[in-house]
Design a protein around this motif. Sequence first.
Motif, PDB file in Angstrom:
ATOM      1  N   GLU A   1      47.921  39.930  33.669  1.00  0.00           N
ATOM      2  CA  GLU A   1      46.741  39.493  32.909  1.00  0.00           C
ATOM      3  C   GLU A   1      45.553  40.326  33.370  1.00  0.00           C
ATOM      4  N   HIS A   2      44.934  41.044  32.437  1.00  0.00           N
ATOM      5  CA  HIS A   2      43.795  41.922  32.734  1.00  0.00           C
ATOM      6  C   HIS A   2      42.516  41.100  32.694  1.00  0.00           C
ATOM      7  N   VAL A   3      41.789  41.063  33.812  1.00  0.00           N
ATOM      8  CA  VAL A   3      40.506  40.356  33.880  1.00  0.00           C
ATOM      9  C   VAL A   3      39.457  41.313  34.446  1.00  0.00           C
ATOM     10  N   ALA A   4      38.199  40.912  34.415  1.00  0.00           N
ATOM     11  CA  ALA A   4      37.121  41.800  34.859  1.00  0.00           C
ATOM     12  C   ALA A   4      37.286  42.241  36.315  1.00  0.00           C
ATOM     13  N   GLU A   5      37.790  41.352  37.183  1.00  0.00           N
ATOM     14  CA  GLU A   5      37.899  41.655  38.613  1.00  0.00           C
ATOM     15  C   GLU A   5      39.127  42.482  38.962  1.00  0.00           C
ATOM     16  N   GLY A   6      40.099  42.525  38.064  1.00  0.00           N
ATOM     17  CA  GLY A   6      41.333  43.240  38.373  1.00  0.00           C
ATOM     18  C   GLY A   6      42.480  42.802  37.500  1.00  0.00           C
ATOM     19  N   LEU A   7      43.665  42.909  38.050  1.00  0.00           N
ATOM     20  CA  LEU A   7      44.883  42.603  37.302  1.00  0.00           C
ATOM     21  C   LEU A   7      45.655  41.516  38.039  1.00  0.00           C
ATOM     22  N   TRP A   8      45.819  40.347  37.381  1.00  0.00           N
ATOM     23  CA  TRP A   8      46.621  39.275  37.971  1.00  0.00           C
ATOM     24  C   TRP A   8      48.090  39.534  37.657  1.00  0.00           C
ATOM     25  N   LEU A   9      48.926  39.508  38.677  1.00  0.00           N
ATOM     26  CA  LEU A   9      50.368  39.699  38.522  1.00  0.00           C
ATOM     27  C   LEU A   9      51.077  38.429  38.930  1.00  0.00           C
ATOM     28  N   SER A  10      51.947  37.934  38.056  1.00  0.00           N
ATOM     29  CA  SER A  10      52.747  36.756  38.392  1.00  0.00           C
ATOM     30  C   SER A  10      54.214  37.094  38.163  1.00  0.00           C
ATOM     31  N   ALA A  11      55.036  36.744  39.132  1.00  0.00           N
ATOM     32  CA  ALA A  11      56.448  37.119  39.079  1.00  0.00           C
ATOM     33  C   ALA A  11      57.273  35.994  38.477  1.00  0.00           C
ATOM     34  N   GLU A  12      58.147  36.360  37.527  1.00  0.00           N
ATOM     35  CA  GLU A  12      59.094  35.399  36.970  1.00  0.00           C
ATOM     36  C   GLU A  12      60.237  35.168  37.949  1.00  0.00           C
ATOM     37  N   ALA A  13      60.651  36.234  38.621  1.00  0.00           N
ATOM     38  CA  ALA A  13      61.722  36.146  39.602  1.00  0.00           C
ATOM     39  C   ALA A  13      61.179  36.720  40.908  1.00  0.00           C
ATOM     40  N   TRP A  14      61.363  35.997  42.019  1.00  0.00           N
ATOM     41  CA  TRP A  14      60.710  36.384  43.261  1.00  0.00           C
ATOM     42  C   TRP A  14      61.481  37.353  44.148  1.00  0.00           C
ATOM     43  N   PRO A  15      62.812  37.502  44.039  1.00  0.00           N
ATOM     44  CA  PRO A  15      63.470  38.495  44.912  1.00  0.00           C
ATOM     45  C   PRO A  15      62.865  39.875  44.700  1.00  0.00           C
ATOM     46  N   GLY A  16      62.576  40.560  45.783  1.00  0.00           N
ATOM     47  CA  GLY A  16      62.000  41.892  45.688  1.00  0.00           C
ATOM     48  C   GLY A  16      60.486  41.898  45.686  1.00  0.00           C
ATOM     49  N   LEU A  17      59.844  40.731  45.594  1.00  0.00           N
ATOM     50  CA  LEU A  17      58.384  40.690  45.534  1.00  0.00           C
ATOM     51  C   LEU A  17      57.758  41.203  46.831  1.00  0.00           C
ATOM     52  N   VAL A  18      58.380  40.860  47.963  1.00  0.00           N
ATOM     53  CA  VAL A  18      57.838  41.317  49.243  1.00  0.00           C
ATOM     54  C   VAL A  18      57.855  42.841  49.315  1.00  0.00           C
ATOM     55  N   ASP A  19      58.945  43.457  48.821  1.00  0.00           N
ATOM     56  CA  ASP A  19      59.024  44.914  48.811  1.00  0.00           C
ATOM     57  C   ASP A  19      57.940  45.512  47.924  1.00  0.00           C
ATOM     58  N   LEU A  20      57.717  44.897  46.757  1.00  0.00           N
ATOM     59  CA  LEU A  20      56.691  45.409  45.854  1.00  0.00           C
ATOM     60  C   LEU A  20      55.306  45.256  46.476  1.00  0.00           C
ATOM     61  N   MET A  21      55.038  44.114  47.109  1.00  0.00           N
ATOM     62  CA  MET A  21      53.734  43.900  47.728  1.00  0.00           C
ATOM     63  C   MET A  21      53.493  44.914  48.850  1.00  0.00           C
ATOM     64  N   GLN A  22      54.537  45.220  49.626  1.00  0.00           N
ATOM     65  CA  GLN A  22      54.383  46.215  50.690  1.00  0.00           C
ATOM     66  C   GLN A  22      53.999  47.567  50.100  1.00  0.00           C
ATOM     67  N   ALA A  23      54.637  47.910  48.969  1.00  0.00           N
ATOM     68  CA  ALA A  23      54.310  49.180  48.309  1.00  0.00           C
ATOM     69  C   ALA A  23      52.876  49.174  47.802  1.00  0.00           C
ATOM     70  N   VAL A  24      52.464  48.072  47.184  1.00  0.00           N
ATOM     71  CA  VAL A  24      51.116  47.964  46.616  1.00  0.00           C
ATOM     72  C   VAL A  24      50.050  48.072  47.695  1.00  0.00           C
ATOM     73  N   LEU A  25      50.276  47.432  48.819  1.00  0.00           N
ATOM     74  CA  LEU A  25      49.257  47.376  49.864  1.00  0.00           C
ATOM     75  C   LEU A  25      49.152  48.654  50.675  1.00  0.00           C
ATOM     76  N   THR A  26      50.157  49.531  50.593  1.00  0.00           N
ATOM     77  CA  THR A  26      50.105  50.758  51.380  1.00  0.00           C
ATOM     78  C   THR A  26      49.615  51.961  50.579  1.00  0.00           C
ATOM     79  N   VAL A  27      49.316  51.782  49.291  1.00  0.00           N
ATOM     80  CA  VAL A  27      48.841  52.902  48.466  1.00  0.00           C
ATOM     81  C   VAL A  27      47.386  53.189  48.774  1.00  0.00           C
ATOM     82  N   ASP A  28      47.067  54.460  49.005  1.00  0.00           N
ATOM     83  CA  ASP A  28      45.683  54.865  49.261  1.00  0.00           C
ATOM     84  C   ASP A  28      44.862  54.772  47.988  1.00  0.00           C
TER      85      ASP A  28
END
Length: 197
Positions: free
Chosen positions: A162-189
């Motif tokens: 969901e695109h909002v003024a402050e950013g992009l809200w992401l909600s997962a339908e299935a949670w396996p793999g979410l931790v891996d994705l979050m690690q990738a997101v948080l380490t991007v410069d």
Amino acid sequence: MGKLPSGLSGEVAVDVGRKRVRLSHARVEALTRRVLRDVRPLTLGEWANLPRVYDVRVGVSGWKLRVEVALERLEFASGRYHLTLRTPGRVDLEESRMASALVQGVMRVGGGKAALRTLLEQVLPPGLGWDGQRFTVAGALPKEGVVAARLFESSSLVVNAEHVAEGLWLSAEAWPGLVDLMQAVLTVDLPRKPPGT
């Protein structure tokens, strides 16, 4: 989940009750550029953050597009990705050597969006399509990198956005793999220059 480091507090927000994460627009741009860096024949050009969409210039096989897009859905499964982007606003084929004469002819006869859709069906590479309302992008995940194929060979992750003024809200339908994705997101410069400048 512990408190986010102070350097990330302005870039990432976590809504535990609704099981969603908000990324700043700068982090979305940085992640997108990192993921698409090695995707051929696609090149990502200028990027501007608008209140409801991203205004992006993209080069595809010698063709130049300017599109206003909003991320709708992202799926990682079986080592592949499938991305759905809404196009509620502008979708323009900009001047390029390959497109110039053909586009001028199509637009001169008043084809408009339907003609552009037909034209894009002919020139877009495999894995990239547009039905007049949504772009779909699909392909194999890279073997290594931010979002590697090995992370999603035996599990899947489906994310709605969901695109909002402050950013992009992401909600997962299935949670396996979410931790891996979050690690990738948080380490991007983040980009060195402010977004949209």
